[in-house]
Design a protein around this motif. Structure first.
Motif, short mmCIF file in Angstrom:
data_model
loop_
_atom_site.label_atom_id
_atom_site.label_comp_id
_atom_site.label_asym_id
_atom_site.label_seq_id
_atom_site.Cartn_x
_atom_site.Cartn_y
_atom_site.Cartn_z
N ARG A 117 5.50 -2.78 -2.89
CA ARG A 117 6.11 -3.43 -1.73
C ARG A 117 5.71 -4.90 -1.61
NH1 ARG A 117 7.80 0.15 2.38
NH2 ARG A 117 7.01 -1.22 4.02
N LEU A 146 1.65 0.28 -2.22
CA LEU A 146 1.56 -1.02 -1.55
C LEU A 146 1.93 -2.15 -2.49
CD1 LEU A 146 -1.72 -0.34 0.44
CD2 LEU A 146 0.48 -0.91 1.48
N LEU A 167 0.12 0.41 8.31
CA LEU A 167 0.35 -0.48 7.17
C LEU A 167 1.79 -0.94 7.10
CD1 LEU A 167 -1.72 1.45 4.48
CD2 LEU A 167 -2.43 -0.50 5.85
N VAL A 180 -3.18 -5.82 -2.47
CA VAL A 180 -4.06 -4.69 -2.19
C VAL A 180 -5.12 -4.58 -3.27
CG1 VAL A 180 -2.42 -3.14 -3.37
CG2 VAL A 180 -4.14 -2.18 -1.81
N VAL A 206 -4.86 -5.77 2.12
CA VAL A 206 -5.23 -4.38 2.37
C VAL A 206 -6.30 -3.97 1.36
CG1 VAL A 206 -4.45 -1.97 2.42
CG2 VAL A 206 -2.94 -3.78 3.25
N TRP A 259 8.67 3.40 5.36
CA TRP A 259 8.07 3.67 4.06
C TRP A 259 9.03 4.38 3.12
CZ3 TRP A 259 4.01 2.30 1.22
CH2 TRP A 259 3.05 1.50 1.84
N VAL A 300 2.59 -6.05 -1.40
CA VAL A 300 1.38 -6.22 -0.61
C VAL A 300 0.20 -6.52 -1.53
CG1 VAL A 300 -0.25 -5.10 0.98
CG2 VAL A 300 2.21 -4.69 1.21
N THR A 344 4.01 8.61 -1.17
CA THR A 344 5.06 8.10 -0.28
C THR A 344 6.06 9.18 0.10
OG1 THR A 344 6.35 7.33 -2.19
CG2 THR A 344 4.87 5.74 -1.14
N CYS A 391 -2.47 2.57 -3.52
CA CYS A 391 -2.56 1.23 -4.12
C CYS A 391 -1.24 0.85 -4.79
CB CYS A 391 -3.69 1.19 -5.14
SG CYS A 391 -5.36 1.04 -4.45
#
Length: 500
Positions: free
Chosen positions: A30, A27, A494, A34, A133, A498, A32, A484, A24
């Motif tokens: 980045r 993401l 996804l 989520v 996501v 990364w 995103v 990560t 979580c």
């Protein structure tokens, strides 16, 4: 279209919550959108959040933590079905944040499961409409073949969310490859195509030693092992009581292994139905503080302060304290004592209308008698986020400012004489004892510091100067870095790359 990843496990306590929180936060970093999700949870560690109706509701602590990691406002949609064990094979059923009734296993599956599934699907759809996501967390093992036709958190979620499945296995338990192989073999055939890979957690040592096993398991199953996460505790709150020492042993959490003049021991009775024990986590992380979980038949020797924690069944836990003689030891203890929620009720003079909560007694139960307060139970349950003004009294002497937390309890407490109210509301304080309904009290620096300072003073020791922090990352960023740095997230579909 919303992508969903189900973090499933080979067993309980294998690291699913940490992987979910880490993903979580990774993401969110980045950019995103989520959200975390767990269709059905079983835990007595709950947090108060906004419900679908706009009132207050409760969810498991793991999804609250994951929401913080995802940088989204937590709501009851994140954990639409919560079962809170209360003993004797029963749990309180909470659907979309609202406590409904106490149910046994058969009652739940025969009379409530369809309603629970409908609530879970509705919550998932609302989250999917608002986020790119969804990181869904499973429960226990996804390979419980006796439950595959009613496994809401695992099999059902995988199906109605069309989720990619990431299987997590804990190598510290031993037998990780056998556990992973057996789990994959026992998955329903219809889910095999949704398994994106597996992750091995809690590994200590040289990863190269695992390579032959990883190659063999990939050849046998066709499922790639996407990562090996080293043993490291990022500091996220634990979800269930398996994370605290066994109830029959005196166990230490946090602090140094050996107490000395720079250390205090805060004792916590290991109540049979302990709840919201994450209230103690901030104390355990405090320099010079050891949180010691005490069996009820144990002594308070070497203990400098006591915190009586929350309980899912205050009356029965009070009876257990009395049967073991722990109530006598509390009355004889001369250090600072704090009672949180159920612990507050236990420290009072009596509890009336006890049959609302207990089947063992229906009328009035005499409590420990350290606070001049009477608690009366009713069917109403209080749920709210709260902010209180702290006026330092007794165990919080010297503290000031405001504290924030949440209340989640049955019963109302009324003083039997004129009292100090160091946290307003239904709090009561004396020179030595404090009772409050505010969960999360020690997450507030001012309250935590005041209590720690008071215990050091009562113990006749000097509080150590805080050491420079070795790691300035938050627990959420530490969890994200664990994931990560050690998992091939690109294989989950996804997005790539990364590298952070």
């Amino acid at each position: 279209m919303t992508e969903t990843v189900l973090i499933a496990g080979t067993a309980s306590h294998v690291g699913k919550s940490t992987v979910a929180a880490g993903l979580c936060r990774a993401l969110a970093r980045r950019g995103v959108s989520v959200a975390p999700y767990k269709a059905q949870n079983m835990s007595n560690n709950a947090r108060v959040v906004v419900s679908q109706s706009g009132d207050w509701g409760e969810i498991g602590v793991a999804q609250y933590v994951q929401a913080t990691a995802a940088e989204v406002t937590p709501t009851t949609d994140l954990n639409p079905v919560l079962l809170k064990p209360r003993g004797d094979g029963e749990s309180q059923l909470v659907i979309q944040g609202e406590a409904t009734e106490h149910v046994g296993v058969d009652d739940y599956y025969d009379d409530h499961w369809e309603r629970a599934r409908e609530a879970a699907v509705d919550s998932y759809r609302r989250l999917a409409a608002d986020h790119d996501v969804i990181v869904a967390e499973g429960a226990g093992s996804i390979a419980e073949i006796n439950l595959h036709d009613r496994d809401l958190a695992n099999v059902e979620t995988a199906e109605f969310a069309d989720a990619e499945i990431l299987v997590v296995v804990d190598i510290e338990r031993g037998g990780a490859f056998a556990s992973l192989y057996g789990t994959l073999e026992l998955l329903p055939d219809r889910l095999h195509g949704q398994v994106a890979g597996a992750v091995i957690t809690k590994f200590r040592g040289d990863r190269s030693l695992l390579e032959p096993g990883i190659e063999e398991i990939e050849d046998r199953t066709g499922v790639p092992v996407l990562g090996v996460i080293p043993y490291d505790d990022p500091g996220l709150p634990a979800e269930d009581s398996i994370s605290i020492p066994d109830r029959d042993e005196r166990g230490v959490v946090g602090g140094d292994d050996v107490a000395d003049e720079r250390t205090i021991n805060v004792g916590v009775p290991r109540l049979p139905r302990i709840s919201n024990f994450t209230d103690l986590d901030p104390l355990a992380r405090e320099p010079g503080v050891r949180v010691v979980y005490l069996p009820l038949d144990g002594s308070l020797s070497g203990i400098d302060g006591v915190v009586v924690p929350g309980s899912k069944n205050t009356v029965d836990d009070l009876l257990a304290l009395r049967e073991s003689g722990f109530d006598d030891r509390l009355r004889a203890f001369d250090g600072p004592i704090v009672g949180l929620c159920g612990g507050f009720q236990i420290l009072g003079e009596r509890i009336t209308n006890a049959g609302i909560e207990s089947t063992a007694v229906s009328g009035t139960v005499e409590a420990v008698g350290l606070l001049p307060v009477e608690t009366r139970f009713s069917a109403d349950k209080r749920l709210e986020r709260t902010t209180r003004t702290l006026s330092g009294v007794g165990p919080l002497a010297g503290g000031s400012g405001t504290v924030s937390g949440y209340e989640i309890h049955m019963g109302r407490s009324t003083p039997t004489e004129s009292v100090e109210r160091p946290l307003g509301g239904e709090s009561v304080g004396t020179e030595r004892v404090l009772g409050t309904y505010v969960h999360g009290l020690f997450e507030n620096d001012n309250a935590r510091s005041a209590f720690v300072e008071r215990v050091f003073e009562a113990a006749g020791r000097n509080r150590p100067e805080p050491e420079a922090r070795r790691d300035d990352r938050s627990p959420y960023d530490r969890a994200a870095d664990l994931v990560t740095d050690n998992v091939d997230l690109g294989a989950l579909g996804l997005g790539e790359p990364w590298s952070e």
